[in-house]
Write an enzyme that holds these catalytic residues in place. Structure first.
Site, PDB file in Angstrom:
ATOM      1  N   GLU A 263       0.984  -1.090   0.009  1.00 37.43           N
ATOM      2  CA  GLU A 263       0.030  -0.264  -0.094  1.00 37.43           C
ATOM      3  C   GLU A 263       0.779   1.285  -0.164  1.00 37.43           C
ATOM      4  O   GLU A 263       1.932   1.186   0.349  1.00 37.43           O
ATOM      5  CB  GLU A 263      -0.876  -0.088   1.422  1.00 37.43           C
TER       6      GLU A 263
ATOM      7  N   LYS B  44       2.273   4.239   1.517  1.00 40.97           N
ATOM      8  CA  LYS B  44       2.613   5.175   2.841  1.00 40.97           C
ATOM      9  C   LYS B  44       2.219   6.418   2.820  1.00 40.97           C
ATOM     10  O   LYS B  44       3.126   7.339   2.143  1.00 40.97           O
ATOM     11  CB  LYS B  44       3.912   4.881   3.324  1.00 40.97           C
TER      12      LYS B  44
ATOM     13  N   ARG C  65      -2.393   9.873  11.420  1.00 40.29           N
ATOM     14  CA  ARG C  65      -3.323   8.793  11.563  1.00 40.29           C
ATOM     15  C   ARG C  65      -4.605   9.261  12.165  1.00 40.29           C
ATOM     16  O   ARG C  65      -4.880  10.122  13.094  1.00 40.29           O
ATOM     17  CB  ARG C  65      -2.565   7.912  12.558  1.00 40.29           C
TER      18      ARG C  65
ATOM     19  N   ARG D 184      -3.796   9.153  16.753  1.00 36.12           N
ATOM     20  CA  ARG D 184      -3.016   7.962  17.058  1.00 36.12           C
ATOM     21  C   ARG D 184      -2.778   7.569  18.530  1.00 36.12           C
ATOM     22  O   ARG D 184      -2.834   6.591  18.835  1.00 36.12           O
ATOM     23  CB  ARG D 184      -1.626   8.123  16.449  1.00 36.12           C
TER      24      ARG D 184
ATOM     25  N   GLU E 125      -5.234   7.772   7.106  1.00 33.23           N
ATOM     26  CA  GLU E 125      -4.598   8.872   7.243  1.00 33.23           C
ATOM     27  C   GLU E 125      -5.362   9.919   6.767  1.00 33.23           C
ATOM     28  O   GLU E 125      -5.975   9.823   5.740  1.00 33.23           O
ATOM     29  CB  GLU E 125      -3.313   8.536   6.404  1.00 33.23           C
TER      30      GLU E 125
ATOM     31  N   PHE F 114      -7.347   2.837   5.143  1.00 33.20           N
ATOM     32  CA  PHE F 114      -6.560   1.702   4.784  1.00 33.20           C
ATOM     33  C   PHE F 114      -7.125   0.447   5.512  1.00 33.20           C
ATOM     34  O   PHE F 114      -6.512  -0.627   5.432  1.00 33.20           O
ATOM     35  CB  PHE F 114      -5.144   1.912   4.686  1.00 33.20           C
TER      36      PHE F 114
ATOM     37  N   ARG G  83       3.292  -2.922  17.888  1.00 39.57           N
ATOM     38  CA  ARG G  83       4.214  -2.743  16.728  1.00 39.57           C
ATOM     39  C   ARG G  83       4.970  -3.919  16.484  1.00 39.57           C
ATOM     40  O   ARG G  83       6.042  -4.535  16.872  1.00 39.57           O
ATOM     41  CB  ARG G  83       5.318  -1.893  17.028  1.00 39.57           C
TER      42      ARG G  83
ATOM     43  N   LYS H 265       7.051  -0.882   7.433  1.00 41.47           N
ATOM     44  CA  LYS H 265       7.208   0.216   6.545  1.00 41.47           C
ATOM     45  C   LYS H 265       8.562   0.012   5.731  1.00 41.47           C
ATOM     46  O   LYS H 265       9.490  -0.262   6.425  1.00 41.47           O
ATOM     47  CB  LYS H 265       7.338   1.501   7.231  1.00 41.47           C
TER      48      LYS H 265
HETATM   49  P1  AMP Z   1       5.821   6.040  11.068  1.00 39.27           P
HETATM   50  O1  AMP Z   1       5.192   7.040  11.666  1.00 39.27           O
HETATM   51  O2  AMP Z   1       7.186   6.045  10.467  1.00 39.27           O
HETATM   52  O3  AMP Z   1       6.332   4.762  12.352  1.00 39.27           O
HETATM   53  O4  AMP Z   1       5.032   5.027  10.211  1.00 39.27           O
HETATM   54  C1  AMP Z   1       3.975   4.440  10.408  1.00 39.27           C
HETATM   55  C2  AMP Z   1       2.751   5.095  10.185  1.00 39.27           C
HETATM   56  O5  AMP Z   1       2.491   5.594   8.807  1.00 39.27           O
HETATM   57  C3  AMP Z   1       1.327   4.799  10.709  1.00 39.27           C
HETATM   58  O6  AMP Z   1       1.085   5.089  12.157  1.00 39.27           O
HETATM   59  C4  AMP Z   1       0.312   5.710   9.843  1.00 39.27           C
HETATM   60  O7  AMP Z   1      -0.029   6.963  10.544  1.00 39.27           O
HETATM   61  C5  AMP Z   1       1.206   5.930   8.401  1.00 39.27           C
HETATM   62  N1  AMP Z   1       0.606   5.252   7.265  1.00 39.27           N
HETATM   63  C6  AMP Z   1       0.674   5.880   6.276  1.00 39.27           C
HETATM   64  N2  AMP Z   1       0.199   5.090   5.151  1.00 39.27           N
HETATM   65  C7  AMP Z   1      -0.222   3.949   5.596  1.00 39.27           C
HETATM   66  C8  AMP Z   1      -0.809   2.832   5.330  1.00 39.27           C
HETATM   67  N3  AMP Z   1      -1.102   2.376   4.289  1.00 39.27           N
HETATM   68  N4  AMP Z   1      -0.886   1.493   6.354  1.00 39.27           N
HETATM   69  C9  AMP Z   1      -0.626   1.832   7.717  1.00 39.27           C
HETATM   70  N5  AMP Z   1       0.064   2.963   8.246  1.00 39.27           N
HETATM   71  C10 AMP Z   1       0.245   4.070   7.370  1.00 39.27           C
END
Ligand code: AMP
Length: 621
Positions: free
Chosen positions: A297, A299, A304, A339, A368, A408, A479, A485
């Site tokens: 998907e 990102k 969030r 979040r 998001e 998503f 997590r 990611k």
């Molecule tokens: P990070 O903030 O770098 O830990 O990345 C995780 C965050 O990416 C999640 O908490 C979401 O807010 C965001 N995110 C963006 N697109 C997606 C997606 N398709 N699926 C899940 N999380 C996503």
């Protein structure tokens, strides 16, 4: 339960270094909280929204042990910052102590609990006064503080609003501190600031709940448990109930009163947020190796949001959620949570409208909120921050920064909890529940297809892709390795472009794929001075493709069909996930998921990375 008893138990936990011994202490405390003389005394009120019966201390004790007064989903907060707490402590300590003194002592010890315990707060005299003579030991007297009283006062503190609420809060804390003995003061101060420091994490409380009420043997070493021991299963059940309810207090109570069946019966409540599922860093290679097929998907670089769309109660006119009701909308309130489960509904009226127009209640959607320009193209993350928690000027800012939903996941739809359904199925339910603003999901076991999806995503200005196990369940607050990611490339290589392929269709006039090579360090044969390590087709925008075609076309040596060979002239900086040995390329190595990062126009081919560096990176040298 007396608050002094709670504080003494907390002190024991703080002093206990062993994890299992701590679980045993917590289990004891939970059992005692649900069992004391106050439990189920006559004349109690009926259960309250947070599961706290007027006559049951267990939910309160369970939350207090985690330094929380309210369940995780509850909007209420104490609104007590350090300075208010220090002011109340200083007042309780008498005329000779000021808030500045408290801060000085805090700077020395770093622990407000230790500072509070060291002050002479008059807990004993206070107690004597309340107990009408005080023939009991401090903290055990007839009208000594109880856990319930502390809870009641803190609820009043949290619910105080309007003018004078600040001094009301200070007075209430002052009142509690003047009645506290040193140990009580230690835990009271830590509790109001939300940090108990007794080594009781969420997992400890979970294990202790299972131990205290569900016959689990968490504190018995695994090898000593019987063959049909169900400890792990029971602990898993408590964990899931915690994820679903977001409330240690309610889960402890359910475990005690209704056992496993009660925990199995918990369900999500539309309108009450749960924690978001989170991701770890990982690579496409990791994902393909571990799962076979991968759900990929975009990102999105936004904030969030968890959106709760309630069914309208039959007789309830809806004037909540900003009153923005779309035509034909049959739904109840829409609430949007961050979040951290903060209510951000008021800041995002267009998402409320979007949900009313395009979703079917009841539903809990995960996604998001992204800022977009007039063409719907993503704007940088900073832009959504200008909107996300805004309480004032929402309408004016709405004109400046447009916000859209990219959903998503779907946790609940049409009365069905979906946490335990596989991702692919949840995504189908998401499409049914929401007819616009759903993120595209590609399930594939083909590296090239995933690569193409990623390059398209990057080209549209997104920050990368998420990789998810197609069968994964939704685990709130976790997590884990089920969502990854895609890690940005750590190492990069500077490689010489030695070939290219013309594109297809509208890109037939442009090169689309580039063959990249390392320098062969000890070669004196010009023809063999470079050895291929991969083909790069990812990470390049249409504009860049045009520039790269202009740059490389003059160096074409031979052409056959769509394929050209190029004289070594241009150096690319290339990112990749890993290097594998491979017979496919001349160098004997292949880059996995190579992607274009930049043209190194400061480097000549002779300055490019050599085969030796690749060997070193792989560990072959
Ligand atoms: P990070 O903030 O770098 O830990 O990345 C995780 C965050 O990416 C999640 O908490 C979401 O807010 C965001 N995110 C963006 N697109 C997606 C997606 N398709 N699926 C899940 N999380 C996503």
């Amino acid at each position: 339960m007396k608050f002094a008893t709670f504080a003494d138990r907390a002190d024991e936990m703080a002093a206990e270094p062993g994890d299992l011994a701590t679980v045993a202490l917590v289990a004891d405390a939970l059992a005692a909280a649900g069992d004391g003389p106050e439990h189920r005394s006559a004349g109690g009120e009926t259960a309250t929204a947070d599961g706290t019966d007027a006559d049951d201390d267990l939910p309160i004790v369970a939350r207090f042990l985690r330094g929380a007064v309210f369940p995780g989903w509850d909007e209420r907060t104490l609104s007590v910052g350090p300075s208010l707490c220090h002011a109340a402590l200083a007042r309780a300590a008498g005329a000779n102590v000021t808030a500045d003194d408290i801060e000085e002592r805090l700077a020395e010890t770093g622990d407000i609990g230790a500072v509070a315990a060291d002050l002479d707060l008059g807990g004993q005299t206070g107690l004597a006064a309340f107990a009408g003579g005080g023939d009991d030991a401090p903290g055990a007297g007839g009208s000594a503080l109880t856990v319930r009283e502390v809870y009641g006062e803190l609820v009043a503190v949290a619910e105080a609003t309007g003018g004078g609420s600040e001094s009301f809060r200070e007075d209430a804390l002052f009142g509690l501190f003047t009645r506290a003995d040193p140990t009580e003061a230690r835990y009271l101060a830590r509790l109001v600031l939300g940090e108990m420091r007794i080594g009781v994490g969420s997992g400890t409380l979970r294990d202790a709940t299972a131990e205290a009420f569900l016959n689990a043997s968490v504190t018995t070493p695994t090898e000593e448990r019987g063959e049909d021991d169900r400890t792990e299963e029971v602990v898993g059940l408590v964990e899931r109930a915690l994820q679903v309810t977001n409330d240690h207090g309610r889960v402890a109570k359910l475990a005690r009163d209704e056992g496993e069946a009660g925990l199995r019966g918990v369900s999500l409540s539309v309108g009450r947020p749960v924690r978001s599922m989170l991701a770890q860093a990982g690579t496409v290679a990791d994902a393909l190796d571990a799962w076979g097929a991968v759900a990929v998907e975009t990102k999105y670089d936004g904030a969030r949001v968890q959106i709760h769309y309630e069914d309208r109660a039959a007789d309830e006119p809806d004037d909540r959620s900003g009153g923005a009701v779309g035509a034909g909308d049959a739904g109840g309130p829409v609430s949007i949570y961050s979040r951290n489960m903060e209510d951000v509904t008021g800041a995002l009226p267009e998402l409320v409208e979007h949900v009313r127009e395009h979703a079917s209640p009841p539903a809990i959607l995960d996604g998001e909120a992204v800022a977009v320009d007039d063409d719907g193209e993503p704007l940088p993350f900073q832009e959504i921050l200008r909107r996300f928690r805004r309480k004032h000027d929402v309408e004016r800012m709405r004109e400046e920064v447009r916000v859209e939903l990219r959903a998503f996941d779907c946790l609940h739809a049409g009365g069905d909890d979906l946490l335990d359904a596989p991702l692919a199925e949840r995504h189908d339910r998401l499409r049914e529940a929401l007819d616009d603003g759903v993120s595209e999901l590609l399930v594939s076991d083909d590296a090239a297809e995933i690569e193409a999806f990623e390059s398209e995503t990057l080209e549209s200005g997104h920050e990368g892709v998420m990789l998810k196990r197609p069968e994964s369940t939704y685990d709130p607050g976790t997590r884990g390795r089920e969502w990854l990611k895609r890690k940005p490339d750590v190492e990069t290589l500077d490689l010489v472009v030695t070939g290219a392929e013309w594109g297809e269709g509208r890109r037939a006039e442009l090169f689309g794929t580039f063959e990249v090579s390392v320098r062969v360090d000890d070669s004196d044969d010009d023809e063999r001075a470079y050895a291929t390590v991969g083909n790069v087709a990812t990470g390049i925008t249409d504009e860049e493709l045009a520039d790269l075609t202009d740059l490389l076309e003059p160096h074409v040596r031979t052409e056959s069909g769509q394929t050209v060979t190029l004289a070594p002239a241009v150096v690319f900086e290339v990112g990749y996930e890993e290097i594998q040995t491979s017979p496919r390329y001349d160098s004997g190595y292949a880059l996995r998921f190579p992607r274009f990062l930049a043209v190194r126009d400061d480097k000549a081919p002779a300055d490019a990375d050599g085969l030796q560096r690749v060997r070193r990176l792989v560990g072959d040298e």
